[in-house]
Enzyme design. Structure first.
Site, mmCIF file in Angstrom:
data_model
loop_
_atom_site.group_PDB
_atom_site.id
_atom_site.type_symbol
_atom_site.label_atom_id
_atom_site.label_comp_id
_atom_site.label_asym_id
_atom_site.label_seq_id
_atom_site.Cartn_x
_atom_site.Cartn_y
_atom_site.Cartn_z
ATOM 1 N N ALA A 137 0.871 -1.191 0.000
ATOM 2 C CA ALA A 137 0.000 0.000 0.000
ATOM 3 C C ALA A 137 0.904 1.237 0.000
ATOM 4 O O ALA A 137 0.775 2.131 0.842
ATOM 5 C CB ALA A 137 -0.959 0.010 1.184
ATOM 6 N N LEU A 138 1.796 1.268 -0.962
ATOM 7 C CA LEU A 138 2.877 2.250 -0.960
ATOM 8 C C LEU A 138 2.390 3.673 -1.204
ATOM 9 O O LEU A 138 1.481 3.907 -1.989
ATOM 10 C CB LEU A 138 3.910 1.872 -2.034
ATOM 11 C CG LEU A 138 4.505 0.465 -1.899
ATOM 12 C CD1 LEU A 138 5.517 0.213 -3.003
ATOM 13 C CD2 LEU A 138 5.143 0.240 -0.535
ATOM 14 N N GLY A 141 5.763 8.321 1.312
ATOM 15 C CA GLY A 141 6.700 8.015 2.400
ATOM 16 C C GLY A 141 7.596 6.838 2.022
ATOM 17 O O GLY A 141 8.829 6.890 2.150
ATOM 18 N N HIS A 142 6.953 5.774 1.517
ATOM 19 C CA HIS A 142 7.750 4.605 1.095
ATOM 20 C C HIS A 142 8.680 4.981 -0.059
ATOM 21 O O HIS A 142 9.829 4.556 -0.108
ATOM 22 C CB HIS A 142 6.830 3.484 0.607
ATOM 23 C CG HIS A 142 5.915 2.934 1.647
ATOM 24 N ND1 HIS A 142 4.563 3.160 1.632
ATOM 25 C CD2 HIS A 142 6.153 2.166 2.734
ATOM 26 C CE1 HIS A 142 3.991 2.550 2.660
ATOM 27 N NE2 HIS A 142 4.939 1.937 3.357
#
Ligand code: PAF
Length: 284
Positions: free
Chosen positions: A32-33, A36-37
């Site tokens: 669920a990128l 932030g990722h």
């Protein structure tokens, strides 16, 4: 991007990357990128020659009444994002691959694992450290990248890596926020538009504490009071904790010095959100 579903395949692929002399960076995720990722992936690309990522919704870090079943899963979209960002290797194991039936081995960082989120979510950090230890064994990266939003997680993983002699650099990357201050999180997807607005109180409370600290207040109880009062103003938000702790030991501090971690967790509707800041500056 090569996608590996088994430990054996991922281990071989990572060794191949490293045998050609490349510095391998690793970004572990639960999918669920969001931005932030992606900031972790970019930090890994900037500091390493090749990047591996993992997507694994780790059941052992969820409590029995938590959101494991409904945790957002978006593999195709995640795969595309990682591919676009130039990630070389993606590890996407099944639960059975990571936890063979009958597995009874855990990695736990005692003491630290019971603080902050560990107090509210018993067993959470034991699940995190166990899966991160396993992932580090599979990938054997030179550096692994984590978001500072999970500040307690970062402190606990650093401690585990040091005490179990993992040969990996742990890099913590800054929190990525929406324009209005909300810290990015996969769980923000649970919020309806009203809750999305209410959730801003977490960041507002942290900013109030920062202002008071910058104005010279050093008493922890006073500063925590400021934060709690701000949260209480948003009636529909239920505070879990608001604490000021040492960033490494996670012990509460009495007098708040440069580098202290101000951390908050609160429920907005049924969604538990966390946020934090590290106090830094020359004031006082
Ligand atoms: O921060 C996360 O997304 C998870 O806790 C991690 C580090 C991927 C372990 O499951």
């Amino acid at each position: 991007m090569r996608i590996c579903f088994t430990i054996e395949d991922m281990r071989t692929a990572c060794r191949e990357e490293r045998s050609s002399g490349k510095r391998l960076g690793f970004v572990p995720t639960m999918g669920a990128l969001h931005e932030g990722h992606m900031s972790l992936v970019r930090a890994a690309s900037a500091r390493c020659d090749a990047v591996a990522a993992s997507i694994f919704v780790n059941p052992t870090q969820f409590g029995p009444n938590e959101d494991l079943a409904k945790y957002p899963r978006a593999f195709e979209n995640d795969r595309e994002l990682l591919e676009k960002e130039g990630v070389e290797l993606l590890f996407a194991p099944s639960v059975e691959e990571m936890y063979p039936a009958g597995a009874v081995t855990w990695v736990a960082v005692e003491g630290l694992g019971d603080k902050l989120d560990g107090r509210s979510r018993p067993g959470h950090f034991r699940g995190v450290t166990t899966v991160v230890a396993k992932l580090l064994h599979v990938v054997e990266p030179d550096a692994a990248f984590f978001g500072q939003k999970d500040a307690a997680q970062v402190a606990i993983i650093r401690r585990m890596v040091r005490e179990l002699n993992f040969s990996v650099e742990i890099v913590a990357c800054p929190i990525v926020r929406e324009a209005d201050g909300l810290a990015m999180s996969s769980r923000n997807a649970y919020l309806d538009p009203v809750q999305r607005k209410q959730a801003l109180v977490l960041h507002r409370a942290l900013m109030r504490v920062k202002e008071c600290w910058e104005a010279g207040e050093r008493n922890s109880a006073g500063l925590v009071g400021v934060g709690r009062d701000e949260i209480a103003r948003e009636k529909s938000v239920r505070l879990d904790y608001f604490e000021i702790v040492d960033s490494n030991s996670l012990y509460s501090v009495g007098s708040v010095a440069n580098g202290a971690l101000v951390a908050v967790a609160a429920f907005v509707g049924g969604t538990r959100l966390i946020d934090n800041i590290v106090l830094a500056g020359t004031a006082g």
